[in-house]
Enzyme design. Structure first.
Site, PDB file in Angstrom:
ATOM      1  N   ASP A   1      -0.812   7.185   6.313  1.00  0.00           N
ATOM      2  CA  ASP A   1      -2.013   6.217   6.402  1.00  0.00           C
ATOM      3  C   ASP A   1      -1.927   5.508   7.406  1.00  0.00           C
ATOM      4  OD1 ASP A   1      -3.473   4.445   5.616  1.00  0.00           O
ATOM      5  OD2 ASP A   1      -2.630   3.820   3.531  1.00  0.00           O
TER       6      ASP A   1
ATOM      7  N   LYS B   1     -11.188  -1.292   9.107  1.00  0.00           N
ATOM      8  CA  LYS B   1     -10.634  -2.006   9.953  1.00  0.00           C
ATOM      9  C   LYS B   1     -11.036  -1.910  11.325  1.00  0.00           C
ATOM     10  CE  LYS B   1      -7.471  -2.488   6.341  1.00  0.00           C
ATOM     11  NZ  LYS B   1      -7.384  -3.397   5.295  1.00  0.00           N
TER      12      LYS B   1
ATOM     13  N   TRP C   1       0.795  -1.247  -0.053  1.00  0.00           N
ATOM     14  CA  TRP C   1      -0.084  -0.238   0.028  1.00  0.00           C
ATOM     15  C   TRP C   1       0.666   1.172   0.023  1.00  0.00           C
ATOM     16  CZ3 TRP C   1      -4.686  -0.943  -1.649  1.00  0.00           C
ATOM     17  CH2 TRP C   1      -5.296  -2.246  -1.572  1.00  0.00           C
TER      18      TRP C   1
END
Lengths: 356, 356
Positions: free
Chosen positions: A166, A190, A99
């Site tokens: 992030d 999440k 990511w």
């Protein structure tokens, strides 16, 4: 059979958040109308938005000058929205996983993007140290938790330039010194909400400094000015996020959450170290994620990989299969995962060891 | 008291779609896991995505060569995503309302954007006719239904260049000849789903023709290649969309839906015309929306505006207040609004007339 949900995301949410979402879909806030059918301009939904933003600020102790936004499009949208708004000449990226690499790739479209350090040489199984952040960069971007590889930056680092993070997979898992960051973002699926909403915490003084024209929806200032209601927001995910935040607040906040998360992680990592069948994928304990615990079969037992997955599955454990780029197993131990689920997994590992 | 939901969006959805969403949030597809906590990579959710795309194609009779995508970010994100992907030199826009104007504004960032015609001179209360679409434009953009002003383009127009349409508020309300369009998009929160998902129907041969670099998430081809699962999609809104599509399919599809919608609209427009207290805001019947029916008090009764809203509210009608730029009342009569709700509103208007 009771299921133990180890999915990496979307993932387990507090029971109370799910049950209250169901109640609101049946009849939202005594309006006689479903949460799925209510106008986002209704005073009842405005109250949800206001409380969700206020609880974000309270739980993370967010200082003055920051705004909390709930947007659509996922963290992947932030990968280009961050450089669109902040990258005038140069940006630094710490590449600690897939990511982080994707975020880095988007920045290159907008200016000079520097890979400040990377852990790709060892399949991202550690957090780089001793790198130098360029002092002339517009910002430095990190991914605090690497869901696929099970590594985590567990402390707030010092940066000479605007720090952008992030935090998709570890937000609210520990106290964060927000003042060290210019912008924090993440997909909410999440630790916070079902998929479909992205949170952004942004300090207003970092905005408005690039020379390119910015489409209205991509401009953070658009959403700040309109209180995160410039266009129709994702109503249900924001409602569920609020319910999760209330649950966290009632539990004692992020310090208490961190304590519980550390207990869960210690329980599982200790068993992975002890059990002769398994080994962790991240060698250095200080780099190991508290949110995504990755492990594989020990070399001598590699052929038992699928047998263990099947054995765990028969005991109600779902989402344990590791990402294809790491293999083995990944137990995602997000905030809402009950300690009993970790205990059940540890028992399962012990029983499996006894059988082999 | 039974509520009649006239909200302009998010808005009324079929009861069965709401009840099945509740069931899935309790236990999704017999997995023992909530729809809010299930991985989008699970085979059970993949089945939802596949069926939703297949039903889109079936119900709208979408020809070969088109793809159906479910994205985040709302129709407002499409306002810049369309020119990002399609505008090389010039684009034409038909400006029929506030949202059409917003789409037009974003296009100007990417190239020459031409206002082909506008109905702003009369507060957008009609659909322009007799305009000429520039034959050298990369595309021509229309907004088929203007939620705020209550006008609608009810037939598929002919365009010499790629036709792009925002159908946020009238998709699935009538048969559409998709072959006349290069791209159709819309926020789903009117006729399809709760807020948080945007549908895109795109013909593949119009893509890949602009020279600018396109961020990964903005590139339609990214989502086509990955079957609309490049990143985590908005799971719950897509599930509810599927339930709405199944409801529509069982009802007999879009032709049957159009028949019912026309009956509802005729009932209400006839009463607006007949009742001495009220008048429609759109003078020409052929331009009147079947989805958003706007009306105001007749001049001599202007002071009764708020009294009528209160009177209707006491009878369980919500969302009737007109947009501030039009005033008066707006009854949104989307697909899922039962005919009984329109009949209740008509009774309410008759009773109010009798009192005054």
């Amino acid at each position: 059979m009771k299921k133990h949900n180890f999915f990496a995301g979307p993932s387990v949410l507090p029971d109370v958040a799910i049950q209250n979402s169901i109640k609101a879909i049946d009849n939202f806030s005594d309006t006689g109308i479903s949460l799925l059918s209510i106008s986002h301009r209704s005073k009842e939904f405005q109250a949800v938005m206001d409380e969700a933003q206020a609880l974000f600020k309270k739980l993370l102790d967010i200082p003055e000058g920051y705004h909390v936004l709930f947007l659509g499009g996922g963290a992947s949208t932030q990968f280009y929205m961050v450089p669109f708004n902040l990258l005038e000449k140069k940006a630094g990226y710490l590449v600690t996983g897939e990511w982080a690499g994707k975020a880095f790739k988007e920045a290159k479209i907008f200016g000079e993007a520097i890979e400040v350090a990377s852990s790709k040489d060892r399949n991202f199984n550690y957090i780089p140290q001793g790198y130098v952040i360029p002092s002339d960069a517009d910002y430095f971007h990190i991914t605090t938790n690497n869901t696929i590889y099970g590594t985590e930056i567990k402390e707030d680092i010092d940066s000479p330039v605007t720090l952008v993070a992030d935090m998709s997979s570890d937000i609210f898992s520990r106290p964060v010194d927000v003042s060290k960051y210019g912008l924090i973002y993440g997909g909410a699926q999440k630790n916070l909400a079902p998929s479909g909403v992205t949170f952004v915490i942004v300090r207003e003084d970092i905005l408005g400094k690039v020379s390119r024209p910015i489409p209205t929806m991509i401009n953070y200032n658009t959403h700040i000015t309109k209180g995160s209601m410039f266009n129709t927001p994702p109503v249900l995910p924001i409602f569920t996020a609020l319910e999760t935040l209330r649950w966290l607040d009632n539990l004692g906040g992020v310090s208490q959450m961190q304590k519980i998360n550390n207990e869960k992680a210690t329980l599982l990592y200790d068993e992975i170290e002890r059990n002769k069948l398994f080994m962790p994928t991240v060698p250095d304990a200080k780099d190991r994620s508290i949110m995504n615990i990755c492990f594989v079969m020990n070399e001598n037992y590699a052929e038992l990989n699928d047998t263990f997955l099947k054995f765990a599955s028969e005991r109600g454990m779902v989402g344990l299969k590791g990402h294809r780029s790491v293999g083995g197993f990944r137990a995602s131990t997000y905030n809402a995962l009950p300690k009993e689920s970790v205990e059940a997994l540890v028992s399962c590992m012990k029983d499996f060891e006894a059988m082999h």
